[in-house]
Design a protein around this motif. Structure first.
Motif, PDB file in Angstrom:
ATOM      1  N   ILE A   1     -90.014 -40.505 -75.140  1.00  0.00           N
ATOM      2  CA  ILE A   1     -91.416 -40.644 -75.816  1.00  0.00           C
ATOM      3  C   ILE A   1     -92.475 -40.771 -74.673  1.00  0.00           C
ATOM      4  O   ILE A   1     -93.464 -40.425 -74.796  1.00  0.00           O
ATOM      5  CB  ILE A   1     -90.972 -42.380 -75.559  1.00  0.00           C
ATOM      6  N   LEU A   2     -92.478 -40.834 -73.463  1.00  0.00           N
ATOM      7  CA  LEU A   2     -93.417 -41.366 -72.335  1.00  0.00           C
ATOM      8  C   LEU A   2     -94.007 -39.511 -72.837  1.00  0.00           C
ATOM      9  O   LEU A   2     -95.418 -38.965 -72.860  1.00  0.00           O
ATOM     10  CB  LEU A   2     -93.139 -41.925 -71.476  1.00  0.00           C
TER      11      LEU A   2
ATOM     12  N   ALA B   1     -97.656 -34.637 -77.130  1.00  0.00           N
ATOM     13  CA  ALA B   1     -98.141 -34.299 -78.703  1.00  0.00           C
ATOM     14  C   ALA B   1    -100.087 -34.495 -78.625  1.00  0.00           C
ATOM     15  O   ALA B   1    -100.544 -34.707 -79.618  1.00  0.00           O
ATOM     16  CB  ALA B   1     -97.706 -35.891 -79.328  1.00  0.00           C
ATOM     17  N   GLY B   2    -100.082 -34.989 -77.353  1.00  0.00           N
ATOM     18  CA  GLY B   2    -101.906 -35.275 -77.704  1.00  0.00           C
ATOM     19  C   GLY B   2    -102.026 -33.625 -77.894  1.00  0.00           C
ATOM     20  O   GLY B   2    -103.840 -33.937 -77.194  1.00  0.00           O
ATOM     21  N   HIS B   3    -102.212 -32.798 -76.568  1.00  0.00           N
ATOM     22  CA  HIS B   3    -102.315 -31.517 -76.592  1.00  0.00           C
ATOM     23  C   HIS B   3    -102.416 -30.441 -78.108  1.00  0.00           C
ATOM     24  O   HIS B   3    -101.159 -30.956 -79.409  1.00  0.00           O
ATOM     25  CB  HIS B   3    -101.614 -30.581 -75.901  1.00  0.00           C
ATOM     26  N   GLY B   4    -103.613 -29.781 -77.585  1.00  0.00           N
ATOM     27  CA  GLY B   4    -103.910 -29.521 -79.620  1.00  0.00           C
ATOM     28  C   GLY B   4    -102.769 -28.608 -79.846  1.00  0.00           C
ATOM     29  O   GLY B   4    -102.643 -28.510 -81.257  1.00  0.00           O
TER      30      GLY B   4
ATOM     31  N   ASP C   1     -94.514 -30.918 -69.564  1.00  0.00           N
ATOM     32  CA  ASP C   1     -93.656 -32.227 -70.568  1.00  0.00           C
ATOM     33  C   ASP C   1     -93.081 -32.101 -71.727  1.00  0.00           C
ATOM     34  O   ASP C   1     -92.468 -33.110 -71.863  1.00  0.00           O
ATOM     35  CB  ASP C   1     -95.067 -33.141 -70.737  1.00  0.00           C
ATOM     36  N   ARG C   2     -93.927 -31.622 -72.877  1.00  0.00           N
ATOM     37  CA  ARG C   2     -92.856 -31.179 -74.023  1.00  0.00           C
ATOM     38  C   ARG C   2     -91.151 -31.347 -73.782  1.00  0.00           C
ATOM     39  O   ARG C   2     -90.601 -31.531 -74.320  1.00  0.00           O
ATOM     40  CB  ARG C   2     -93.323 -29.902 -74.611  1.00  0.00           C
ATOM     41  N   ASP C   3     -91.522 -29.433 -72.577  1.00  0.00           N
ATOM     42  CA  ASP C   3     -90.139 -29.200 -72.319  1.00  0.00           C
ATOM     43  C   ASP C   3     -88.666 -30.275 -72.524  1.00  0.00           C
ATOM     44  O   ASP C   3     -87.704 -30.939 -72.457  1.00  0.00           O
ATOM     45  CB  ASP C   3     -89.944 -27.909 -71.592  1.00  0.00           C
ATOM     46  N   LEU C   4     -89.466 -31.159 -71.280  1.00  0.00           N
ATOM     47  CA  LEU C   4     -88.649 -32.003 -70.600  1.00  0.00           C
ATOM     48  C   LEU C   4     -89.088 -33.605 -71.246  1.00  0.00           C
ATOM     49  O   LEU C   4     -87.604 -33.626 -71.240  1.00  0.00           O
ATOM     50  CB  LEU C   4     -89.355 -32.358 -68.556  1.00  0.00           C
ATOM     51  N   GLY C   5     -89.487 -33.581 -72.217  1.00  0.00           N
ATOM     52  CA  GLY C   5     -89.489 -34.518 -73.330  1.00  0.00           C
ATOM     53  C   GLY C   5     -88.735 -33.817 -74.507  1.00  0.00           C
ATOM     54  O   GLY C   5     -87.276 -35.016 -74.251  1.00  0.00           O
TER      55      GLY C   5
ATOM     56  N   ALA D   1     -80.833 -27.018 -73.643  1.00  0.00           N
ATOM     57  CA  ALA D   1     -81.377 -26.297 -73.895  1.00  0.00           C
ATOM     58  C   ALA D   1     -82.523 -26.244 -74.405  1.00  0.00           C
ATOM     59  O   ALA D   1     -82.021 -26.986 -75.488  1.00  0.00           O
ATOM     60  CB  ALA D   1     -80.575 -25.165 -74.583  1.00  0.00           C
ATOM     61  N   VAL D   2     -83.578 -26.164 -74.144  1.00  0.00           N
ATOM     62  CA  VAL D   2     -84.355 -26.536 -75.464  1.00  0.00           C
ATOM     63  C   VAL D   2     -84.791 -24.863 -75.581  1.00  0.00           C
ATOM     64  O   VAL D   2     -85.685 -24.271 -74.647  1.00  0.00           O
ATOM     65  CB  VAL D   2     -85.742 -27.077 -74.423  1.00  0.00           C
ATOM     66  N   ASP D   3     -85.693 -25.280 -76.824  1.00  0.00           N
ATOM     67  CA  ASP D   3     -86.108 -23.873 -77.900  1.00  0.00           C
ATOM     68  C   ASP D   3     -87.801 -23.970 -76.971  1.00  0.00           C
ATOM     69  O   ASP D   3     -87.997 -24.632 -77.625  1.00  0.00           O
ATOM     70  CB  ASP D   3     -86.173 -24.132 -78.590  1.00  0.00           C
ATOM     71  N   GLU D   4     -88.371 -22.729 -77.044  1.00  0.00           N
ATOM     72  CA  GLU D   4     -89.900 -22.757 -76.538  1.00  0.00           C
ATOM     73  C   GLU D   4     -90.133 -22.808 -78.204  1.00  0.00           C
ATOM     74  O   GLU D   4     -89.851 -22.793 -78.798  1.00  0.00           O
ATOM     75  CB  GLU D   4     -90.253 -21.347 -75.895  1.00  0.00           C
TER      76      GLU D   4
END
Ligand code: HEC
Ligand code: HEC
Ligand code: HEC
Ligand code: HEC
Ligand code: HEC
Ligand code: HEC
Length: 501
Positions: free
Chosen positions: A362-363, A369-372, A339-343, A186-189
């Motif tokens: 990591i990918l 992490a490149g997003h603002g 990408d964030r959530d799946l990562g 489970a991943v928190d937004e």
């Protein structure tokens, strides 16, 4: 569900046992109307003796109960659980193999969100630190499914409550799934968490749940009722028309003698061909005996016992959903994850020892992490830091931990690990400063407490080193390394100055 938690003394059955792996003997008893746990080990080298009041239990007692206690406002799960089927006290499942008395299993507020009402948010710095009692009352109350009911009562019924039955299908399902879905991961937004969920909300805006998309075979059997239901022909063919309340009354379970007729009526509401029903196994009125079989022995608290896949034949193998993508994790219920959530989901698998998942994480996280808007995302940077540190890229790890702390100064995992990297680069003052704060705010981070003691000693501060060890031992009295170090320091007043270079 109203009995999902309560005061520890309620229904307490006294008992005792000795745990072989740690050599600790436990006794659970009542004194002055309160529940107590005592522990002792009569080994001259590893003497141990103490007791702890238990405050609350979690679990209706059908399968078992977990007990909670607090020290200095920090809440922990007790080392011992009650197991209903076997009618015994034994170790908490997380501590079966513990070699030392485990007193620092943090209770987090998600645990309370599902098992109690009016769960309080934890204080910054540690997920198990609460200003008052961590929840207002035991058990699952009306507000867990209907939202805040005080306004409704104050207005003599004119202010609306949430009626889950009138919500859109996914908001309706969210009401049950806030407690009945955990997924493999489970991943928190960003900035959200399960504790913020209120009836009427979309659960996916707070937490996203992932599971292995190509689940096949015995060891990947869906563990939640929802995951299983999504695989059923009933759900796949009925879509939104089928939900938990198609079969369950949210206000109570049928009595044992009503059970067969109750569930049969639910099936027949859809499988309404009277001729089919009359011919189909008239010898057995219980449809669920064949199509929703029960696993006979399950002590596991968070797994479905009843087969919600509703297969044609009992214990049929899982339906698999082959996806075109190579990805192994997918959002439960479908849809595309960021990408964030799946990562972050892969990062959790990586922490459980899956090396391929680490590469994938990591990918994905690097891209995210490149997003603002990633600047304020402490979780993203902490996880990237852990992944880099695991891969021995200390420079990159350091940068990520700094970013995590910039986003959230109370992030104790980032602080504790950054301190290790600072110490290896001979930046002891910074390391000490970080460890001190971690130990102060999140004392269950035992490694940080121990590292702090070593660091203080290296810096020549024997008193501070002993203080750090005392605080560690206050929370974890059986920590052998810390006890030995403390004894060394008490016997030798020169200990820390001697190792100074
Ligand atoms: C706030 C958390 C929470 C919510 C919301 C919630 N449940 Fe539960 N539910 C629990 C807990 C905890 C248990 C197990 C403890 C118990 O049996 O009392 C449980 C048990 C159950 C059981 C098993 C009861 C039994 O007698 O074995 C069913 C069925 C169930 N829930 C259905 C639902 C449905 C349907 C919804 C949505 C309408 C729902 N729950 C919403 C927490 C919740
Ligand atoms: C996402 C919601 C959720 C979270 C988080 C959660 N639980 Fe549960 N728990 C449930 C539900 C629902 C059940 C009962 C139904 C089931 O087993 O599917 C349950 C069952 C249990 C049981 C067995 C109860 C019985 O009836 O015998 C215990 C014990 C338990 N949980 C302890 C914990 C503890 C301790 C934590 C925190 C570390 C925790 N749970 C976190 C939802 C949750
Ligand atoms: C586990 C979740 C859950 C809990 C806890 C719960 N309810 Fe409900 N309640 C529901 C759901 C779901 C519906 C809608 C049923 C439907 O329409 O199928 C509902 C419907 C109702 C309705 C009918 C509303 C209408 O306008 O038709 C009333 C009244 C109600 N609940 C009162 C309560 C009260 C009072 C409590 C606390 C004692 C409570 N409920 C606890 C889930 C819950
Ligand atoms: C909301 C409606 C609904 C409910 C409630 C429902 N089903 Fe179904 N079920 C369906 C539909 C639709 C299908 C698919 C029928 C088809 O393909 O012709 C289905 C298919 C099935 C199948 C065939 C499974 C397969 O893999 O071929 C079985 C068995 C079944 N249901 C049993 C049950 C039982 C037992 C219950 C009650 C516990 C139940 N259903 C409740 C709608 C429902
Ligand atoms: C097609 C009917 C059906 C649907 C839909 C359904 N259930 Fe069940 N569920 C059952 C039956 C039957 C049992 C067994 C009850 C018993 O043995 O007394 C059960 C048992 C449970 C239990 C007790 C633990 C277990 O696994 O035996 C929980 C919790 C539960 N259901 C939750 C849910 C939730 C949450 C949903 C929605 C995601 C859901 N159910 C949807 C029929 C259904
Ligand atoms: C004694 C076991 C048993 C009971 C009880 C039972 N079923 Fe079945 N059911 C089966 C078996 C076995 C099949 C598969 C038959 C086949 O593949 O030829 C089946 C098939 C089905 C199908 C698929 C039919 C089709 O033509 O595709 C449905 C729907 C179904 N059952 C619903 C129910 C419902 C609803 C009940 C209760 C009213 C029920 N079953 C009770 C054993 C049972």
């Amino acid at each position: 569900m109203s009995h999902a938690s309560g005061p520890a003394i309620e229904g307490l059955l006294p008992g005792s046992f000795t745990h072989a792996a740690s050599g600790v003997s436990y006794r659970i008893f009542e004194r002055d109307g309160k529940a107590w746990l005592s522990y002792r080990r009569d080994d001259s080298n590893r003497q141990l003796q103490g007791e702890q009041e238990l405050s609350w239990f979690i679990g209706s007692g059908k399968r078992g109960r977990t007990y909670l206690f607090s020290r200095e406002g920090y809440w922990f799960e007790s080392p011992v659980n009650w197991y209903t089927k076997k009618q015994v006290w034994d170790m908490n499942p997380k501590s079966m193999d513990a070699k030392e008395l485990p007193m620092t299993l943090p209770v987090d507020s998600t645990c309370l969100h599902c098992h109690a009402s009016g769960a309080q948010p934890s204080l910054p710095g540690a997920r198990n630190h609460f200003a008052n009692d961590p929840f207002q009352h035991g058990g699952v109350g009306c507000e867990s499914c209907h939202g805040d009911t005080t306004a409704h009562v104050d207005s003599h019924g004119t202010a609306p409550v949430v009626n889950p039955g009138k919500l859109t299908p996914s908001r309706r399902d969210s009401v049950c799934l806030q407690c009945h879905l955990e997924g493999q991961v489970a991943v928190d937004e960003p900035g959200r968490s399960l504790q913020m969920f209120r009836p009427g909300d979309e659960l996916g805006e707070d937490v996203r749940f992932f599971a292995n998309a190509n689940a096949a075979g015995a060891n990947s059997r869906a563990t939640s009722q929802w995951e299983a239901l999504l695989r059923s022909a009933c759900k796949r063919k009925s879509g939104d028309a089928l939900t938990c309340t198609s079969c369950h009354d949210p206000h109570g379970s049928p009595r044992p003698e009503e059970r067969v007729a109750y569930y049969r009526a639910k099936c027949v509401a859809c499988h309404s061909d009277a001729a089919f029903v009359a011919r189909h196994h008239p010898e057995q009125q219980d449809c669920t005996a064949c199509h929703m079989a029960r696993v006979s022995t399950s002590d596991v608290a968070h797994e479905q016992v009843t087969d919600h896949r509703i297969p044609r034949h009992p214990n049929a193998p899982d339906v698999t959903f082959a996806t075109a993508e190579a990805e192994r994790l997918a959002l439960i219920g479908g849809g595309k994850a960021s990408d964030r959530d799946l990562g972050l989901a892969y990062a959790q698998l990586a922490l459980r020892g899956d090396a391929a998942a680490a590469q994938q994480a990591i990918l994905l996280l690097d891209t995210a992490a490149g997003h603002g808007n990633s600047q304020r995302d402490a979780e993203l940077h902490t996880q990237l830091g852990l992944l880099y540190q695991e891969g021995h890229d200390n420079k990159a790890a350091q940068r990520e931990y700094e970013d995590a702390l910039a986003a959230d100064p109370a992030s104790s995992i980032a602080a504790g690990n950054l301190a290790i990297l600072e110490a290896t680069e001979h930046n002891l003052p910074r390391a000490l400063q970080l460890w001190r704060r971690v130990q102060q705010e999140d004392p269950a981070q035992l490694a940080a407490g121990f590292n702090l003691a070593i660091g203080e000693c290296m810096a020549g501060n024997r008193d501070a080193a002993m203080e750090a060890l005392q605080r560690l031992l206050l929370f974890s009295p059986d920590e052998a390394k810390a006890r030995q170090f403390f004894e060394q320091l008490s016997e030798n007043t020169q200990a820390c100055s001697a190792s100074r270079h």
